[in-house]
Design a protein around this motif. Structure first.
Motif, PDB file in Angstrom:
ATOM      1  N   HIS A 256      16.934  53.286 -21.747  1.00  0.00           N
ATOM      2  CA  HIS A 256      16.983  52.709 -20.403  1.00  0.00           C
ATOM      3  C   HIS A 256      15.806  53.170 -19.552  1.00  0.00           C
ATOM      4  O   HIS A 256      15.537  52.592 -18.518  1.00  0.00           O
ATOM      5  CB  HIS A 256      18.275  53.114 -19.681  1.00  0.00           C
ATOM      6  N   ASP A 257      15.163  54.269 -19.979  1.00  0.00           N
ATOM      7  CA  ASP A 257      14.082  54.891 -19.221  1.00  0.00           C
ATOM      8  C   ASP A 257      14.526  55.202 -17.792  1.00  0.00           C
ATOM      9  O   ASP A 257      13.787  55.029 -16.839  1.00  0.00           O
ATOM     10  CB  ASP A 257      12.826  54.023 -19.239  1.00  0.00           C
ATOM     11  N   GLU A 258      15.769  55.674 -17.667  1.00  0.00           N
ATOM     12  CA  GLU A 258      16.333  56.077 -16.379  1.00  0.00           C
ATOM     13  C   GLU A 258      16.418  57.600 -16.360  1.00  0.00           C
ATOM     14  O   GLU A 258      16.751  58.214 -17.362  1.00  0.00           O
ATOM     15  CB  GLU A 258      17.731  55.499 -16.191  1.00  0.00           C
ATOM     16  N   THR A 259      16.107  58.194 -15.214  1.00  0.00           N
ATOM     17  CA  THR A 259      16.188  59.647 -15.063  1.00  0.00           C
ATOM     18  C   THR A 259      17.190  59.975 -13.966  1.00  0.00           C
ATOM     19  O   THR A 259      17.155  59.378 -12.888  1.00  0.00           O
ATOM     20  CB  THR A 259      14.809  60.235 -14.721  1.00  0.00           C
ATOM     21  N   TYR A 260      18.085  60.920 -14.257  1.00  0.00           N
ATOM     22  CA  TYR A 260      19.128  61.321 -13.318  1.00  0.00           C
ATOM     23  C   TYR A 260      19.066  62.817 -13.078  1.00  0.00           C
ATOM     24  O   TYR A 260      18.773  63.588 -13.994  1.00  0.00           O
ATOM     25  CB  TYR A 260      20.523  60.992 -13.886  1.00  0.00           C
ATOM     26  N   LEU A 261      19.368  63.238 -11.862  1.00  0.00           N
ATOM     27  CA  LEU A 261      19.562  64.642 -11.558  1.00  0.00           C
ATOM     28  C   LEU A 261      21.021  64.945 -11.878  1.00  0.00           C
ATOM     29  O   LEU A 261      21.921  64.259 -11.370  1.00  0.00           O
ATOM     30  CB  LEU A 261      19.255  64.917 -10.085  1.00  0.00           C
ATOM     31  N   CYS A 262      21.264  65.930 -12.739  1.00  0.00           N
ATOM     32  CA  CYS A 262      22.618  66.194 -13.241  1.00  0.00           C
ATOM     33  C   CYS A 262      23.110  67.587 -12.878  1.00  0.00           C
ATOM     34  O   CYS A 262      22.339  68.545 -12.860  1.00  0.00           O
ATOM     35  CB  CYS A 262      22.633  66.084 -14.764  1.00  0.00           C
ATOM     36  N   ASP A 263      24.411  67.663 -12.621  1.00  0.00           N
ATOM     37  CA  ASP A 263      25.114  68.927 -12.444  1.00  0.00           C
ATOM     38  C   ASP A 263      26.109  69.043 -13.593  1.00  0.00           C
ATOM     39  O   ASP A 263      26.890  68.112 -13.829  1.00  0.00           O
ATOM     40  CB  ASP A 263      25.895  68.952 -11.121  1.00  0.00           C
ATOM     41  N   VAL A 264      26.104  70.182 -14.286  1.00  0.00           N
ATOM     42  CA  VAL A 264      27.065  70.401 -15.374  1.00  0.00           C
ATOM     43  C   VAL A 264      28.437  70.640 -14.754  1.00  0.00           C
ATOM     44  O   VAL A 264      28.595  71.490 -13.886  1.00  0.00           O
ATOM     45  CB  VAL A 264      26.644  71.595 -16.255  1.00  0.00           C
ATOM     46  N   THR A 265      29.428  69.869 -15.189  1.00  0.00           N
ATOM     47  CA  THR A 265      30.798  70.024 -14.675  1.00  0.00           C
ATOM     48  C   THR A 265      31.691  70.741 -15.676  1.00  0.00           C
ATOM     49  O   THR A 265      32.683  71.347 -15.299  1.00  0.00           O
ATOM     50  CB  THR A 265      31.416  68.664 -14.312  1.00  0.00           C
ATOM     51  N   TRP A 266      31.364  70.668 -16.955  1.00  0.00           N
ATOM     52  CA  TRP A 266      32.063  71.421 -17.995  1.00  0.00           C
ATOM     53  C   TRP A 266      31.155  71.535 -19.207  1.00  0.00           C
ATOM     54  O   TRP A 266      30.198  70.778 -19.347  1.00  0.00           O
ATOM     55  CB  TRP A 266      33.414  70.789 -18.357  1.00  0.00           C
TER      56      TRP A 266
ATOM     57  N   PHE B 102      26.210  62.821 -12.070  1.00  0.00           N
ATOM     58  CA  PHE B 102      24.903  62.429 -11.557  1.00  0.00           C
ATOM     59  C   PHE B 102      24.868  62.683 -10.059  1.00  0.00           C
ATOM     60  O   PHE B 102      25.691  62.147  -9.318  1.00  0.00           O
ATOM     61  CB  PHE B 102      24.629  60.947 -11.819  1.00  0.00           C
ATOM     62  N   SER B 103      23.893  63.488  -9.619  1.00  0.00           N
ATOM     63  CA  SER B 103      23.728  63.733  -8.189  1.00  0.00           C
ATOM     64  C   SER B 103      23.120  62.506  -7.539  1.00  0.00           C
ATOM     65  O   SER B 103      23.573  62.023  -6.538  1.00  0.00           O
ATOM     66  CB  SER B 103      22.841  64.947  -7.950  1.00  0.00           C
TER      67      SER B 103
END
Length: 102
Positions: free
Chosen positions: A62-72, A82-83
């Motif tokens: 998809h060539d999409e970039t997301y800022l991520c927070d680990v939840t588990w 996804f932030s």
């Protein structure tokens, strides 16, 4: 966001290549997105030991970039929320130090 062991109605099961990016793009891990929703994803990889709590995730097809927070996390799987898309993150220009004249 996908809860551990949960399957959200809106989450899609997938097998997408992705890359976890952190340390100012100097560190990366390859992973597989096994479930994807509008708010998060489930990622699989050989080990989650050195993956930080916050990182950027690029989903290759998809060539999409997301800022991520680990939840588990487990030994080989991460649940992330996804932030916001990293593309929407503001670009901060570095200011040059003032030049000293003697």
């Amino acid at each position: 966001m996908l809860g551990r062991g949960q399957s959200e109605g809106l989450a899609r099961r997938t097998l997408l290549s992705a890359k976890i990016i952190f340390n100012d793009k100097s560190s990366t891990f390859d992973c597989t997105v096994t479930a994807l929703s509008d708010t998060g994803a489930e990622l699989r990889m050989p080990s989650t030991l050195n993956v930080p709590g916050v990182f950027k995730l690029t989903i290759k097809p998809h060539d999409e970039t997301y800022l991520c927070d680990v939840t588990w996390r487990t030994e080989t799987c991460l649940g992330v929320s996804f932030s916001r898309t990293a593309k929407a993150l503001p670009v901060v220009a570095k200011k040059k130090a003032p030049r000293l004249e003697w």
